[in-house]
Design a protein around this motif. Structure first.
Motif, PDB file in Angstrom:
ATOM      1  N   ASP A  36     -21.818  -0.339 -60.562  1.00  0.00           N
ATOM      2  CA  ASP A  36     -22.672  -0.909 -61.608  1.00  0.00           C
ATOM      3  C   ASP A  36     -21.834  -1.499 -62.741  1.00  0.00           C
ATOM      4  O   ASP A  36     -22.177  -2.555 -63.296  1.00  0.00           O
ATOM      5  N   ALA A  37     -20.736  -0.824 -63.083  1.00  0.00           N
ATOM      6  CA  ALA A  37     -19.875  -1.323 -64.159  1.00  0.00           C
ATOM      7  C   ALA A  37     -19.236  -2.647 -63.768  1.00  0.00           C
ATOM      8  O   ALA A  37     -19.137  -3.571 -64.591  1.00  0.00           O
ATOM      9  N   GLY A  87     -20.900 -10.177 -64.513  1.00  0.00           N
ATOM     10  CA  GLY A  87     -22.088 -11.018 -64.598  1.00  0.00           C
ATOM     11  C   GLY A  87     -22.869 -11.110 -63.316  1.00  0.00           C
ATOM     12  O   GLY A  87     -23.787 -11.939 -63.205  1.00  0.00           O
ATOM     13  N   ALA A  88     -22.564 -10.267 -62.322  1.00  0.00           N
ATOM     14  CA  ALA A  88     -23.376 -10.241 -61.107  1.00  0.00           C
ATOM     15  C   ALA A  88     -24.780  -9.724 -61.417  1.00  0.00           C
ATOM     16  O   ALA A  88     -25.738 -10.037 -60.707  1.00  0.00           O
ATOM     17  N   TRP A  89     -24.898  -8.926 -62.458  1.00  0.00           N
ATOM     18  CA  TRP A  89     -26.194  -8.453 -62.962  1.00  0.00           C
ATOM     19  C   TRP A  89     -26.225  -8.730 -64.452  1.00  0.00           C
ATOM     20  O   TRP A  89     -25.287  -8.390 -65.171  1.00  0.00           O
ATOM     21  N   VAL A  90     -27.312  -9.374 -64.902  1.00  0.00           N
ATOM     22  CA  VAL A  90     -27.423  -9.773 -66.306  1.00  0.00           C
ATOM     23  C   VAL A  90     -28.600  -9.045 -66.941  1.00  0.00           C
ATOM     24  O   VAL A  90     -29.716  -9.067 -66.417  1.00  0.00           O
ATOM     25  N   ALA A  91     -28.348  -8.398 -68.056  1.00  0.00           N
ATOM     26  CA  ALA A  91     -29.381  -7.603 -68.731  1.00  0.00           C
ATOM     27  C   ALA A  91     -30.189  -8.462 -69.692  1.00  0.00           C
ATOM     28  O   ALA A  91     -29.708  -9.462 -70.222  1.00  0.00           O
ATOM     29  N   LEU A 130     -27.997  -0.990 -60.407  1.00  0.00           N
ATOM     30  CA  LEU A 130     -28.294  -2.318 -60.946  1.00  0.00           C
ATOM     31  C   LEU A 130     -28.586  -3.313 -59.831  1.00  0.00           C
ATOM     32  O   LEU A 130     -29.508  -4.124 -59.932  1.00  0.00           O
ATOM     33  N   LEU A 131     -27.784  -3.281 -58.791  1.00  0.00           N
ATOM     34  CA  LEU A 131     -28.018  -4.118 -57.600  1.00  0.00           C
ATOM     35  C   LEU A 131     -28.128  -3.176 -56.405  1.00  0.00           C
ATOM     36  O   LEU A 131     -27.152  -2.929 -55.705  1.00  0.00           O
ATOM     37  N   PRO A 132     -29.303  -2.626 -56.151  1.00  0.00           N
ATOM     38  CA  PRO A 132     -29.455  -1.653 -55.057  1.00  0.00           C
ATOM     39  C   PRO A 132     -29.121  -2.270 -53.702  1.00  0.00           C
ATOM     40  O   PRO A 132     -29.323  -3.463 -53.467  1.00  0.00           O
ATOM     41  N   LEU A 133     -28.629  -1.436 -52.796  1.00  0.00           N
ATOM     42  CA  LEU A 133     -28.228  -1.886 -51.458  1.00  0.00           C
ATOM     43  C   LEU A 133     -29.260  -1.499 -50.413  1.00  0.00           C
ATOM     44  O   LEU A 133     -28.924  -1.313 -49.237  1.00  0.00           O
ATOM     45  N   THR A 134     -30.519  -1.411 -50.797  1.00  0.00           N
ATOM     46  CA  THR A 134     -31.566  -0.928 -49.905  1.00  0.00           C
ATOM     47  C   THR A 134     -31.631  -1.720 -48.616  1.00  0.00           C
ATOM     48  O   THR A 134     -31.721  -1.158 -47.518  1.00  0.00           O
ATOM     49  N   LYS A 182     -29.159 -12.389 -62.268  1.00  0.00           N
ATOM     50  CA  LYS A 182     -28.354 -13.092 -61.287  1.00  0.00           C
ATOM     51  C   LYS A 182     -27.094 -13.588 -61.978  1.00  0.00           C
ATOM     52  O   LYS A 182     -27.019 -13.683 -63.203  1.00  0.00           O
ATOM     53  N   ARG A 183     -26.095 -13.917 -61.150  1.00  0.00           N
ATOM     54  CA  ARG A 183     -24.811 -14.309 -61.729  1.00  0.00           C
ATOM     55  C   ARG A 183     -24.962 -15.545 -62.601  1.00  0.00           C
ATOM     56  O   ARG A 183     -25.596 -16.525 -62.248  1.00  0.00           O
TER      57      ARG A 183
END
Length: 659
Positions: free
Chosen positions: A512-513, A519-523, A600-604, A656-657
């Protein structure tokens, strides 16, 4: 290139932060409005009277990042010099400060638990990463590329010429670079590119000549992450754990008494190698077992993604010689066969493939047998060459026309052994070419130089492994001593255990960090959902580890209880042993639910992929099997809308990035 301010003084009040150059007092200062986030340069001495001067010395601005409740400026407050490259200091950032733009937010006690969690992730990444920078030398680019573009780059900012792949803080710098590109280029003096990698430099003295050997690795910010949560390739051709490693050699001018600055070098050498995950869509799914379940996803875009990756490497480096080190039997066999099949189907020009059965050839600790691989690819290595620039020449004497791309399963331990051997082979030829070593001689004949070289590569291997897998490199005793020892094998056992614990129980937060920082995950404000900090698993799943621990405690306590006969506590021990056994079996059968997964980006969709390809097993998915588990998994995993297994194609609305 345009110079970068090396020291800044920070002034702040409720309205703005102002950074004043301490090394060039006549330069404009940088001001950031705390209410609007507006960036501007002040052309005169305009520090407000009510501004408070920070006690911190600021050695660079890492950038700005948006979290759920506001924006923050990240600055470097301490640095260590790691050595010099061509007379230019290379520093490691060792301390940071996070400055909230919102005056009502205290970073030590944020007003919302989600904001506190995101700040904790940011701090953890800053504290655990190896961030390197230089104010004068572009550490993001290899020497050959810098020489090729040195005339074109003369009046540009370092951020404009930096290699996009290795500009680790590019996402954080995006607002500054946009302002510099569209409003005021003088802001370039504040934009400091940082790499995540390794650097070391060692002096040596051979046959009356001073030399310096340096090693620098650069980690790609694309598909960045941890060992089991970032594998394979994405739809854009970026692979996990991609590292460019450059070995630099500087030889003194015979008329100089020691190596000191650029004019003293009569010869400069650069030799580059690359490593990266197998460029297919694949994963190893953690289930708490020591060996995860191997999964290969045979997607329609696999060949396109593979070609995109290899063609980019050819464009950047020249011809590619792939050296694949995964096992040809057992757990790794399917990925080896899939890799070979897709490389053959892709038919990318200027790409050669070579398989080296590392564990078979080097069994019984015979790591010296890597020479068999070097003998096999030696002619191609000679052809690809290395970069050599001699003092006084207008053009380089040699350029490197291709690279070896090495991979094993993790691109760590076996890869380190092979890359170190190829680097030594090349170093010997470079020193022979300038007359420092006689023909057919090796640095192994000179113990002091050989020891420094081995330690250089072993330290480099440890740091790359630590960043990706959570422990130092395996097989590093061979790299350090040229021998495989039993003590080294025992140390590898300890490191493997450490990797298992970190990869299963701690790497979710680490991943997650990485996603937050790159920037792969943006809050934004919608990120305040408690799903990313709350354990929403059913009570029965959460309680089983506690049942196991309590049962073990009761068994231990029973050993101290008084008894009238050997059988007086029999039923007591049977009862608690049964609880312990049942709870451990439950945890074992539901292993996936006890792994620390990214939130943050689950791998489900990767975990429960059921399309074409190969799946070694479906361990850890409970009593009902994989299908029933797949239907219910979203009840307790973060649900950020529809997910895709295509890496950077993953979209979650606003998440998204952004580059």
């Amino acid at each position: 290139m345009l110079p970068i301010h090396q020291r800044l003084t920070l002034y702040s009040n409720q309205e703005r932060y102002q950074f004043v150059p301490a090394d060039n007092l006549g330069s404009p200062s940088l001001s950031v409005n705390r209410a609007t986030g507006e960036i501007q340069l002040s052309r005169h001495d305009s520090v407000p009277n009510n501004a408070r001067r920070s006690n911190h010395k600021i050695y660079g601005i890492l950038g700005l990042i948006s979290l759920a409740l506001g924006d923050y400026i990240v600055v470097i407050t301490n640095r260590d010099s790691k050595g010099k490259l061509i007379g230019n200091h290379v520093y490691q950032a060792t301390a940071f400060a996070i400055l909230p733009l919102n005056p009502d937010i205290n970073v030590q006690s944020p007003p919302h638990p989600v904001e506190a969690h995101l700040l904790k992730l940011l701090r953890a990444h800053l504290d655990s990463g190896i961030f390197l920078f230089s104010y004068e030398y572009d550490v993001t680019r290899r020497m050959q590329v810098q020489w090729q573009h040195h005339n074109r780059d003369a009046d540009k900012g370092m951020w404009e010429v930096a290699d996009d792949r290795f500009f680790w803080n590019k996402y954080l710098q995006s607002r500054l670079t946009e302002h510099a590109a569209t409003v005021d280029r003088e802001l370039s003096h504040y934009i400091l590119p940082v790499i995540y990698g390794t650097f070391d430099a060692r002096p040596a003295f051979l046959h009356g000549r001073h030399i310096q050997i340096a090693l620098i690795s650069r980690r790609s910010r694309y598909r960045a992450g941890t060992r089991y949560f970032r594998r394979g390739i994405d739809q854009d051709g970026h692979v996990a754990n991609f590292n460019e490693t450059e070995q630099l050699v500087f030889v003194e001018n015979p008329q100089q008494k020691q190596v000191s600055d650029v004019p003293s070098y009569s010869h400069q050498f650069s030799f580059v190698q690359i490593r990266g995950s197998i460029p297919l869509f694949w994963a190893e799914v953690n289930t708490l077992r020591y060996v995860p379940d191997l999964q290969i996803m045979d997607l329609p875009i696999t060949d396109l993604a593979l070609r995109t990756h290899l063609e980019e490497q050819v464009r950047l480096y020249g011809s590619q010689h792939i050296v694949n080190l995964v096992n040809h039997i057992g757990h790794e066999k399917p990925i080896k066969e899939a890799y070979e099949r897709h490389v053959a189907q892709a038919k990318v020009p200027h790409v050669a493939y070579d398989y080296f059965d590392f564990h078979t050839e080097c069994k019984r600790m015979r790591y010296d047998r890597v020479s068999l691989l070097i003998d096999r690819i030696g002619a191609d290595l000679e052809g690809k060459g290395y970069f050599q620039l001699n003092r006084g020449d207008d053009r380089p004497m040699k350029v490197q026309t291709g690279v070896v791309r090495t991979n094993c399963m993790d691109n760590l331990d076996r890869t380190n052994v092979i890359q170190g051997a190829l680097a030594k082979w090349t170093l010997n030829r470079q020193l022979q070419a300038v007359g420092i070593l006689p023909p057919n001689a090796s640095i192994d004949d000179y113990e002091s130089t050989s020891k420094d070289f081995r330690e250089l590569w072993a330290d480099h291997a440890d740091l790359i492994a630590q960043a990706y897998a959570g422990s130092g490199a395996l097989k590093s005793d061979f790299t350090r001593t040229n021998k495989r020892t039993r003590q080294g094998a025992l140390e590898d056992g300890v490191k493997s255990t450490l990797r298992y614990l970190k990869n299963n129980y701690f790497d979710g937060a680490r991943q997650d960090a990485f996603d937050l920082f790159t920037g792969a995950w943006v809050a934004d404000h919608q990120s305040l959902s408690s799903a990313i900090i709350t354990d929403t698993r059913p009570l029965v799943l959460r309680s089983m580890p506690a049942v196991a621990v309590f049962s073990l405690f009761m068994i231990c306590a029973g050993l101290t209880l008084p008894r009238t006969s050997d059988y007086s506590l029999l039923y007591y021990f049977v009862l608690w042993s049964t609880f312990l056994a049942l709870s451990l079996v439950f945890v074992y059968l539901h292993g996936i639910d006890y792994v620390s997964w990214p939130r943050l980006l689950p791998l489900t969709d990767i975990i429960h992929y059921d399309g074409p390809g190969f799946r070694e097993a479906h361990h850890g998915k409970g009593f009902g099997g994989p299908k029933s588990k797949a239907k219910s998994v979203n009840r307790w995993q973060p649900n950020h809308s529809d997910l895709s297994i295509h890496g950077e194609e993953i979209e979650m609305g606003h998440r998204k990035r952004v580059d």
